[in-house]
Design an enzyme around this catalytic site. Structure first.
Site, short mmCIF file in Angstrom:
data_model
loop_
_atom_site.label_atom_id
_atom_site.label_comp_id
_atom_site.label_asym_id
_atom_site.label_seq_id
_atom_site.Cartn_x
_atom_site.Cartn_y
_atom_site.Cartn_z
N HIS A 224 0.81 -1.22 0.00
CA HIS A 224 0.00 0.00 0.00
C HIS A 224 0.85 1.27 0.00
O HIS A 224 0.31 2.37 0.04
CB HIS A 224 -0.92 -0.01 1.22
CG HIS A 224 -2.09 0.89 1.11
ND1 HIS A 224 -2.33 1.91 2.01
CD2 HIS A 224 -3.10 0.95 0.21
CE1 HIS A 224 -3.44 2.55 1.67
NE2 HIS A 224 -3.92 1.99 0.58
N LYS A 226 3.21 4.38 -1.28
CA LYS A 226 3.33 5.23 -2.47
C LYS A 226 4.66 5.95 -2.36
O LYS A 226 4.83 6.84 -1.52
CB LYS A 226 2.19 6.25 -2.56
CG LYS A 226 0.81 5.66 -2.83
CD LYS A 226 0.09 5.29 -1.59
CE LYS A 226 -1.34 4.81 -1.89
NZ LYS A 226 -1.95 4.17 -0.71
N ASP A 231 17.17 9.92 -8.14
CA ASP A 231 18.60 10.14 -7.90
C ASP A 231 18.98 10.09 -6.42
O ASP A 231 20.01 10.67 -6.02
CB ASP A 231 19.06 11.48 -8.50
CG ASP A 231 19.02 11.49 -10.02
OD1 ASP A 231 19.03 10.39 -10.61
OD2 ASP A 231 18.96 12.58 -10.62
N HIS A 406 -9.18 11.25 0.35
CA HIS A 406 -8.29 10.10 0.48
C HIS A 406 -7.02 10.45 1.27
O HIS A 406 -6.16 9.61 1.49
CB HIS A 406 -7.93 9.60 -0.93
CG HIS A 406 -7.37 8.22 -0.96
ND1 HIS A 406 -6.09 7.95 -1.42
CD2 HIS A 406 -7.89 7.02 -0.60
CE1 HIS A 406 -5.86 6.65 -1.35
NE2 HIS A 406 -6.93 6.06 -0.86
N LYS A 408 -4.48 11.02 4.15
CA LYS A 408 -4.27 10.36 5.46
C LYS A 408 -3.30 11.23 6.27
O LYS A 408 -2.11 11.28 5.97
CB LYS A 408 -3.69 8.96 5.29
CG LYS A 408 -4.51 8.02 4.38
CD LYS A 408 -3.88 7.90 3.05
CE LYS A 408 -4.38 6.81 2.14
NZ LYS A 408 -5.64 6.25 2.21
N ASP A 413 -1.81 19.62 17.81
CA ASP A 413 -1.53 20.95 18.39
C ASP A 413 -0.97 21.93 17.36
O ASP A 413 -0.23 22.86 17.73
CB ASP A 413 -0.55 20.82 19.57
CG ASP A 413 -1.16 20.06 20.74
OD1 ASP A 413 -2.41 20.01 20.83
OD2 ASP A 413 -0.39 19.51 21.55
#
EC number: 2.7.8.-
Length: 488
Positions: A224, A226, A231, A406, A408, A413
């Site tokens: 899952h 990404k 380089d 979508h 996350k 604070d």
């Protein structure tokens, strides 16, 4: 003949109940959370035969013998690579805030991965900005491009990324793509893989799906993460798959997907690259650990006042269990003023639910932003089963109207944040290969705060009294899915 049938029937019933007893005993021995154990017992006892098959396929967190053996052998070299970074000049624990210090100590103990300062982060939140930035960086790549995604879906700007990747390979850049076999099924069925391989791109499927493999590895275990690394100097991670939302799941009726990615430069980039190298080696057995981070070049933009202290937190099979779950709990219990969470799939553990309710009870302004429409019916109803308790405790629930949110993220604070690939559900917290960044930087946190504020302005805030007046049939459905929420 009749006696034979009776004997076979009795033997079948005996074997069936033997299986039930064995699974129940294993659930007790494994000492999982009570909610998870109870849900599996419901499944195996109330869904005859189907429940047993479901547990065999999905109940155990097994990576497969080959991958498991490979992962075990990788612990030492990767551990040594990460351990050496504790001597890096940009490992500066004395600069950590109170929020960051506790999380860093937790990751030191559980993962052996240090936090590093001297990073420059840019929060990107529109698909065109994200994909065009990736295209630009790939076009400027001189040595290597590494990409790792759950979903690569052809269409729109995603095709332009593919063209940039092919062009980079043709000019001699080393290009490696690791894509989840299930999530990127449409991509692997397209013409892009053959075009890429013909150009010299090394392309691999992660966690291939087939009927035979279900007996050797849990089928719903997914890659899952990404990740994009160029380089070993520039990296991206966040919630966005390699898709153009205008061409992705347009028939779901939930609107376009709303995502973020963090573009980063600095010493944390090789750490993200090492996580990608881990996944690549688990899948292909080929080692490609990156060069460790060097010292930053002194520029006006790279100053102690403007850099970010970043803790890279990977999770998944073969890595310490529950590490991101523990980090989340630590963050929530440390909050003194405000918590803002964005997640598309909200099915919290018992501990997370208690942490949110407790935070609200001690006067913390707790906000949860979720999409108004969801592409998962089961998650939608299971999520709703928690609303009454949260609203009654004073937690603010905002349902975003602008598409499938979508993103996350967790902001604590207005000063410290977690951002990455992790949903607040059991699948992300205990099962999948995930990646989160813990960022200790007030400037970056302010960027996230402004983005979350925009989400809230385009959302409906639920009210407890109004929520209590929802129809009885909805409550029944919610309670039904609540029983199985630890498995979602």
């Amino acid at each position: 003949m009749e006696n034979v049938h009776q004997i076979l029937a009795i033997a079948g019933v005996f074997i069936y109940w033997l299986f039930l007893g064995a699974i129940a005993l294993r659930l007790v021995i494994k000492r999982r959370t009570i909610g998870v154990s109870f849900s599996w017992i419901l499944v195996i006892y109330f869904l005859p035969l189907v429940g047993i098959i479901a547990y065999i396929l999905f109940g155990e967190l097994h990576l497969g013998q080959t991958r498991a053996s490979r992962s075990k052998a990788m612990f030492k070299p990767y551990g040594q690579w990460f351990a050496a970074l504790y001597q890096h000049p940009l490992h500066t624990p004395e600069r950590q805030s109170e929020h960051a210090r506790a999380i860093s100590q937790l990751c030191d103990t559980q993962l052996g991965i240090p936090s590093l300062s001297g990073n420059q982060l840019n929060l990107q939140h529109t698909p065109s900005d994200i994909l065009n930035a990736i295209i630009k960086d790939v076009e400027q790549a001189q040595e290597s491009v590494t990409m790792e995604f759950y979903i690569w879906h052809p269409g729109g700007l995603a095709n332009e990324v593919a063209k940039a990747v092919i062009a980079a390979a043709k000019r001699g850049v080393t290009v490696k793509l690791l894509l989840d076999a299930a999530g990127s099924r449409t991509f692997f069925n397209s013409t892009w893989p053959s075009q890429m391989r013909a150009a010299g791109v090394t392309l691999s499927q992660a966690l291939s799906v087939s009927p035979l493999r279900m007996f050797f590895r849990r089928l719903d275990l997914r890659l899952h993460r990404k990740i994009v690394v160029i380089d070993n100097r520039t990296a991206y991670t966040g919630s966005m798959n390699l898709v153009d939302p205008r061409y992705f799941k347009q028939r779901e009726g939930v609107g376009q997907w709303i995502d973020v990615m963090v573009r980063m430069e600095g010493p944390a980039v090789p750490l993200v690259n090492a996580v990608a190298a881990w996944d690549w080696e688990v899948e292909t057995s080929k080692r490609c650990l990156p060069a460790p981070p060097g010292l930053p070049i002194n520029t006006p933009e790279n100053t102690p006042e403007s850099d970010s202290l970043v803790q890279v937190i990977p999770s998944g099979p073969g890595m310490p269990e529950e590490v991101i779950h523990q980090v989340l709990l630590q963050s929530l219990y440390q909050a003194s003023r405000k918590i803002v969470i964005t997640t598309p799939y909200f099915v919290p553990s018992e501990n997370l639910l208690d942490a949110l309710v407790t935070a609200a009870a001690r006067g913390v302004d707790v906000n949860i932003i979720i999409p108004q429409k969801n592409d998962s019916t089961m998650v939608k109803w299971a999520s709703r089963s928690f609303f009454a308790e949260l609203l009654k405790a004073g937690v603010k629930i905002h349902r975003f109207r602008g598409g499938l949110l979508h993103t996350k993220s967790v902001l604590i604070d207005d000063e410290h944040c977690l951002i990455g690939t992790v949903n607040m559900d059991m699948r992300s917290l205990w099962l999948n290969f995930e990646l989160t960044l813990a960022v200790d930087d007030k400037v970056f946190s302010q960027s996230l705060r402004n983005l979350q504020k925009g989400y809230i302005e385009n959302a409906e805030q639920l009210e407890y009294k109004r929520w209590q007046r929802r129809p009885l049939y909805q409550r029944v459905i919610e309670h039904l899915f609540y029983l199985f929420s630890p498995l979602l």
